[in-house]
Every structure is written in C-alpha cells, then in structure tokens.
Write a protein that holds these residues in place. Structure first.
Motif, mmCIF file in Angstrom:
data_model
loop_
_atom_site.group_PDB
_atom_site.id
_atom_site.type_symbol
_atom_site.label_atom_id
_atom_site.label_comp_id
_atom_site.label_asym_id
_atom_site.label_seq_id
_atom_site.Cartn_x
_atom_site.Cartn_y
_atom_site.Cartn_z
ATOM 1 N N MET A 1 9.959 18.592 -7.738
ATOM 2 C CA MET A 1 9.014 18.559 -8.852
ATOM 3 C C MET A 1 9.774 18.838 -10.141
ATOM 4 O O MET A 1 10.660 19.675 -10.184
ATOM 5 N N SER A 2 9.409 18.134 -11.169
ATOM 6 C CA SER A 2 10.026 18.396 -12.470
ATOM 7 C C SER A 2 9.523 19.734 -12.998
ATOM 8 O O SER A 2 8.515 20.256 -12.563
ATOM 9 N N VAL A 3 10.244 20.274 -13.933
ATOM 10 C CA VAL A 3 9.846 21.536 -14.549
ATOM 11 C C VAL A 3 8.888 21.215 -15.689
ATOM 12 O O VAL A 3 9.204 20.415 -16.574
ATOM 13 N N LYS B 1 -1.011 3.793 -12.056
ATOM 14 C CA LYS B 1 -1.509 4.872 -12.929
ATOM 15 C C LYS B 1 -2.551 5.726 -12.216
ATOM 16 O O LYS B 1 -2.569 6.944 -12.360
ATOM 17 N N HIS B 2 -3.422 5.107 -11.423
ATOM 18 C CA HIS B 2 -4.433 5.856 -10.669
ATOM 19 C C HIS B 2 -3.773 6.728 -9.606
ATOM 20 O O HIS B 2 -4.169 7.876 -9.389
ATOM 21 N N PHE B 3 -2.756 6.183 -8.928
ATOM 22 C CA PHE B 3 -2.022 6.935 -7.911
ATOM 23 C C PHE B 3 -1.355 8.158 -8.536
ATOM 24 O O PHE B 3 -1.433 9.267 -8.008
ATOM 25 N N VAL B 4 -0.691 7.959 -9.668
ATOM 26 C CA VAL B 4 0.015 9.040 -10.366
ATOM 27 C C VAL B 4 -0.963 10.142 -10.772
ATOM 28 O O VAL B 4 -0.716 11.333 -10.539
ATOM 29 N N ALA B 5 -2.079 9.770 -11.361
ATOM 30 C CA ALA B 5 -3.065 10.756 -11.807
ATOM 31 C C ALA B 5 -3.652 11.537 -10.627
ATOM 32 O O ALA B 5 -3.769 12.763 -10.685
ATOM 33 N N ALA B 6 -4.009 10.851 -9.566
ATOM 34 C CA ALA B 6 -4.634 11.500 -8.414
ATOM 35 C C ALA B 6 -3.678 12.424 -7.670
ATOM 36 O O ALA B 6 -4.106 13.376 -7.018
ATOM 37 N N ASN B 7 -2.372 12.157 -7.785
ATOM 38 C CA ASN B 7 -1.380 12.953 -7.065
ATOM 39 C C ASN B 7 -0.596 13.886 -7.983
ATOM 40 O O ASN B 7 0.388 14.481 -7.573
ATOM 41 N N ASN B 8 -1.047 13.996 -9.225
ATOM 42 C CA ASN B 8 -0.461 14.914 -10.206
ATOM 43 C C ASN B 8 1.053 14.729 -10.364
ATOM 44 O O ASN B 8 1.794 15.703 -10.469
ATOM 45 N N LEU B 9 1.504 13.490 -10.357
ATOM 46 C CA LEU B 9 2.923 13.222 -10.575
ATOM 47 C C LEU B 9 3.221 13.303 -12.061
ATOM 48 O O LEU B 9 2.393 12.933 -12.887
ATOM 49 N N GLN B 10 4.390 13.796 -12.388
ATOM 50 C CA GLN B 10 4.799 13.968 -13.772
ATOM 51 C C GLN B 10 6.130 13.262 -14.008
ATOM 52 O O GLN B 10 6.908 13.067 -13.067
ATOM 53 N N MET C 1 0.847 -1.175 0.000
ATOM 54 C CA MET C 1 0.000 0.000 0.000
ATOM 55 C C MET C 1 0.892 1.238 0.000
ATOM 56 O O MET C 1 1.913 1.270 0.664
ATOM 57 N N LEU C 2 0.462 2.241 -0.756
ATOM 58 C CA LEU C 2 1.137 3.536 -0.725
ATOM 59 C C LEU C 2 0.216 4.550 -0.056
ATOM 60 O O LEU C 2 -0.993 4.519 -0.244
ATOM 61 N N LYS C 3 0.811 5.432 0.725
ATOM 62 C CA LYS C 3 0.067 6.514 1.359
ATOM 63 C C LYS C 3 0.529 7.817 0.728
ATOM 64 O O LYS C 3 1.722 8.123 0.707
ATOM 65 N N ASP C 4 -0.419 8.575 0.205
ATOM 66 C CA ASP C 4 -0.066 9.832 -0.441
ATOM 67 C C ASP C 4 0.028 10.958 0.592
ATOM 68 O O ASP C 4 -0.275 10.744 1.774
ATOM 69 N N PRO C 5 0.453 12.148 0.190
ATOM 70 C CA PRO C 5 0.582 13.258 1.139
ATOM 71 C C PRO C 5 -0.722 13.644 1.838
ATOM 72 O O PRO C 5 -0.691 14.232 2.914
ATOM 73 N N MET C 6 -1.871 13.272 1.246
ATOM 74 C CA MET C 6 -3.163 13.549 1.886
ATOM 75 C C MET C 6 -3.601 12.401 2.794
ATOM 76 O O MET C 6 -4.739 12.357 3.244
ATOM 77 N N LYS C 7 -2.702 11.444 3.025
ATOM 78 C CA LYS C 7 -2.924 10.285 3.909
ATOM 79 C C LYS C 7 -3.908 9.265 3.348
ATOM 80 O O LYS C 7 -4.429 8.430 4.065
ATOM 81 N N ARG C 8 -4.180 9.325 2.039
ATOM 82 C CA ARG C 8 -5.047 8.324 1.408
ATOM 83 C C ARG C 8 -4.215 7.086 1.110
ATOM 84 O O ARG C 8 -3.055 7.195 0.694
ATOM 85 N N LEU C 9 -4.807 5.917 1.309
ATOM 86 C CA LEU C 9 -4.121 4.654 1.038
ATOM 87 C C LEU C 9 -4.500 4.142 -0.343
ATOM 88 O O LEU C 9 -5.669 4.181 -0.734
ATOM 89 N N TRP C 10 -3.475 3.660 -1.061
ATOM 90 C CA TRP C 10 -3.660 3.172 -2.425
ATOM 91 C C TRP C 10 -3.092 1.764 -2.541
ATOM 92 O O TRP C 10 -1.920 1.545 -2.227
ATOM 93 N N PRO C 11 -3.893 0.806 -2.989
ATOM 94 C CA PRO C 11 -3.360 -0.548 -3.215
ATOM 95 C C PRO C 11 -2.535 -0.560 -4.505
ATOM 96 O O PRO C 11 -3.063 -0.329 -5.590
ATOM 97 N N ILE C 12 -1.251 -0.748 -4.360
ATOM 98 C CA ILE C 12 -0.315 -0.747 -5.487
ATOM 99 C C ILE C 12 0.442 -2.070 -5.465
ATOM 100 O O ILE C 12 0.837 -2.544 -4.405
ATOM 101 N N ILE C 13 0.651 -2.654 -6.616
ATOM 102 C CA ILE C 13 1.421 -3.901 -6.691
ATOM 103 C C ILE C 13 2.827 -3.596 -7.190
ATOM 104 O O ILE C 13 2.998 -2.939 -8.216
#
Length: 66
Positions: free
Chosen positions: A62-64, A28-37, A1-13
């Motif tokens: 953060m990337s430019v 992919k869902h984690f990346v989209a929800a956390n605006n990772l680039q 499980m990954l925990k994002d900065p908002m403390k939401r838990l994400w099941p990731i394999i």
C-alpha cells in the motif's frame, strides 16, 4: 474480468495499442470500490483460460497516504 480480494467480479476492459496500454472501461469503479490509491502496487494473477479470462488482483504494497 478482475476479481477483487472479496471475490467480486468486475468487468474491466484492457486496451493494448501502440499509443496506449492499460485498463479502460470499468477500472475507475474497481479502484473506488477497492480503495486503491496512486502508488499502490498490485499483482494480477491469471485464474482461468476460458473464453473470458479472470484475473485476481491483490495489493502487494500500500502506498503511504498523508
């Protein structure tokens, strides 16, 4: 499980084999929800040693984006 900065838990394999190492299902869902680039640098910090470990993810740089 990954925990994002908002403390939401994400099941990731996480998959580790001789031909592929990385996150698969759920990433992919984690990346989209956390605006990772592409180019973002992230840190994973192990939080627990239970049957299902939890890792907190924080973005170090953060990337430019143009």
């Amino acid at each position: 499980m990954l925990k994002d900065p908002m403390k939401r838990l994400w099941p990731i394999i996480y998959h580790d084999s001789p031909i592929f190492v990385g996150f698969t299902a759920g990433w992919k869902h984690f990346v989209a929800a956390n605006n990772l680039q592409t180019g973002d640098v992230c840190e994973l910090i192990k939080e627990s040693d239970d049957d299902e470990p939890v890792y907190s993810l924080s973005t170090l740089q953060m990337s430019v984006h143009f």
